[in-house]
Design an enzyme around this catalytic site. Structure first.
Site, PDB file in Angstrom:
ATOM      1  CG  HIS A   1      -3.781  -8.658  -2.799  1.00 35.79           C
ATOM      2  ND1 HIS A   1      -4.873  -9.427  -3.141  1.00 35.79           N
ATOM      3  CD2 HIS A   1      -3.088  -9.382  -1.893  1.00 35.79           C
ATOM      4  CE1 HIS A   1      -4.836 -10.567  -2.471  1.00 35.79           C
ATOM      5  NE2 HIS A   1      -3.753 -10.567  -1.716  1.00 35.79           N
TER       6      HIS A   1
ATOM      7  CB  CYS B   1      -8.814 -11.916  -3.522  1.00 32.38           C
ATOM      8  SG  CYS B   1      -8.506 -10.170  -3.147  1.00 32.38           S
TER       9      CYS B   1
ATOM     10  CG  ASP C   1       1.250   9.230  16.618  1.00 33.97           C
ATOM     11  OD1 ASP C   1       0.903   9.692  17.720  1.00 33.97           O
ATOM     12  OD2 ASP C   1       2.161   8.389  16.479  1.00 33.97           O
TER      13      ASP C   1
END
Lengths: 391, 391
Positions: free
Chosen positions: B337, B306, B95
């Site tokens: 996670h 997961c 950015d």
């Protein structure tokens, strides 16, 4: 008894008391001399179990006092024990919590029965006895566990030290009497403060009880280094040759080398990981402070030739930047470097003991390595003890 | 011009504006829709480059404002550029720093020339112009860079927003004029606040300048979500079909799904990593707060099924313990996670766009996922903006 948790002495140095051996545990063979990184809260701060393993470390130290308070022994037992809880399938040694009660906890009351203390976290009141210390450590399931001992400050009188010592001996016997868990070795802790007479008395007393290993406790608590070394010598001289000797709470590179030369096999200390998080990185020339402005634009690794992940991957300038911005990755990269440095040092020590060149190595290492000034070291230790960040 | 930094549209959803594509960069192909984790200070907080890669992420966002202040553009240039400096060989988007100057820096003075601001770190005074923003980003060497824009608050008047917009357009032209670096794409930023007229005006103006990609800026700054979505629709409707569209600063699961459905290809946000460090973990049912006492004794992973390192290795009880003790490993495991959750979400979105089932997926996902209450979300955002921890 099985051959688990036995110690094999492989070779002794001809010129010093240094020795190389191997500790057989239920979670693998641990070559000695060995340094245990500190995982008081069931985590070597900042690292995963895989990282500890890839550094080459085979055994870590966890702490019964901390784990008893949080998350609670019952939680860890429910999760399948400490190895399972923290995801570490290497060896673990747990300290009994004696040292933490006497350094961390508020308002202790010691009696022959045990010690009543208040949690440093929430002030809640607890009782720890030798029997409970064993019960907790059996539930945690470490490979090596420690007796409960009374740890007076380094500057108490000989009379006061003698009283604590008698209690420590009584507690050691009670621990031995109730310890049952198979595949787990219970080590005794020699105390006696800075008094040669008491050290000798303690070594003799505990040796007669035939523990599978012996720790030298109550040192490196702020007394001058000369005295620490003298006490190690007094104690080790009376310990059995074929059993491992563990110097508790010692972990600077120069102190490890000095300890090995005096016959120590096992070390633990929060120092390498703690100073890493403060930006002090070990090199063969001594510690460097990565926060120093001189490092802001430096290319290349912290220690040329170091094979650790940090040195292989990042420049000094990048590490400096991460510390400057207090980025969490900084603490981890520094921890990896310092533990790799210590593990490599242990390996080199062991190799030179095995090939008979330890004394030359010691001389060479100490001729290059600039230790941290003793006064600075003592001040840091006091500051740290006072901060109660003893993990 | 080479085919580097070009965008291939592979398929559009028949029922929504969702699309799947690929961005070709000098540092690999990036499948879209894509979420960029935030590495403002040249580090995705707590993670190594290898971890980011093993999560499956191909592009990260770094920040010119932060890197200009510390360690300095010249340091990074000396170290071989940003990829080399941070050890990341995947794609990078930087950015321009416009947003940070208008949200973080103290005492701004905007003129047509550029913006004079004081560092939020040490108060030192600096000038940023469109030309300097390009010069700095060329030196950093990211694959995609952004024009300098003026970012007024979301609650300014239309007159004020119009003035800022004119300047933003002028600056975009000046950026385009000086940008030279090969293999690096310069994207424009559509502004216009919450005013449909201005959004349309901006999209048309910038589209005419033929940038290789377009960002939608100045949203998700505290305005109601309905308005955010309306502004995205207004803007996207006027952007060219064959160019990538980047929604800046949006990164909650529900907002990503909503953004994709409205034609967005690229997202970035500190949200998934920031909330992870606060103990908020994503699951298919919404965020859970790992600090909750209910988790203290819970076996099994945070999210059954997961495949992330954290869920494969540790129990909920262990994570709860690490957060409770404020252990540094906690923040890292939670970050792994949450980024895995988002990356898997992006993959599923892309797969369903490609096989024509995105609308069904969207409906199914939103029927399960409980978004964080909007008021809570806005309050958190305001608190965060005020804390100036915008990294």
């Amino acid at each position: 008894m099985s051959n688990l948790n036995t110690f094999h002495l492989l070779r002794a140095c001809p010129k010093s008391k240094a020795r190389a051996g191997e500790l057989l545990t239920s979670h693998g063979m641990v070559p000695t001399p060995v340094f245990l990184p500190v995982a008081s809260q069931a985590t070597v701060k900042t690292l995963t179990p895989e990282e500890i393993k890839s550094i080459g470390m085979k055994m870590v130290l966890a702490n019964t006092y901390h784990l008893y308070l949080r998350p609670g022994i019952d939680v860890i037992e429910k999760m399948g024990g400490l190895h399972e809880f923290m995801g570490w399938d290497g060896a673990i040694l747990t300290d009994s919590g004696g040292y933490q009660i006497f350094s961390l906890a508020a308002l202790r009351q010691v009696s022959n029965e045990g010690v009543v203390f208040r949690s440093h976290i929430d002030g809640s009141q607890h009782l720890l006895t030798p029997e409970l210390a064993i019960q907790f450590q059996e539930a945690l399931g470490a490979d090596i566990i420690m007796v409960l001992d009374e740890c007076p400050a380094h500057d108490v009188s000989q009379e006061r030290a003698q009283v604590a010592l008698r209690r420590t001996h009584d507690w050691a016997e009670r621990c031995l009497k109730v310890h049952r868990r198979k595949g787990q070795a219970l080590y005794a802790i020699v105390q006696g403060g800075i008094f040669p007479e008491l050290r000798q008395q303690s070594a003799k007393y505990l040796t007669a009880l035939d523990f599978p290993g012996y720790a030298v406790g109550g040192l490196s608590l702020g007394e001058p280094k000369k005295l620490t070394l003298a006490m190690i010598e007094e104690t080790v001289a009376l310990l059995p040759e074929h059993k491992p000797r563990y110097l508790m709470g010692v972990g600077s590179p120069e102190d490890i080398v000095a300890g090995v030369a005096r016959g120590i096999d096992i070390f633990d200390s929060a120092l390498p990981t703690r100073v890493a998080r403060n930006g002090a990185l070990f090199t063969r020339l001594g510690r460097v402070n990565i926060g120093n402005a001189a490092f802001a634009r430096m290319e290349g690794p912290v220690e040329p030739g170091c094979g650790c992940y940090t040195c292989r991957t990042f420049s000094v300038a990048y590490l400096h930047h991460l510390f400057d911005r207090q980025e969490l990755l900084a603490y981890r990269l520094a921890t990896i470097h310092n533990l790799t440095f210590i593990n490599n040092l242990m390996q080199e020590i062991r190799d030179t003991v095995l090939d008979g060149t330890f004394s030359a190595f010691q001389e060479h290492f100490l001729s290059k390595y600039q230790p941290t000034d003793e006064q600075v070291r003592l001040d840091q230790k006091q500051k740290w003890l006072k901060s109660k960040d003893l993990s």
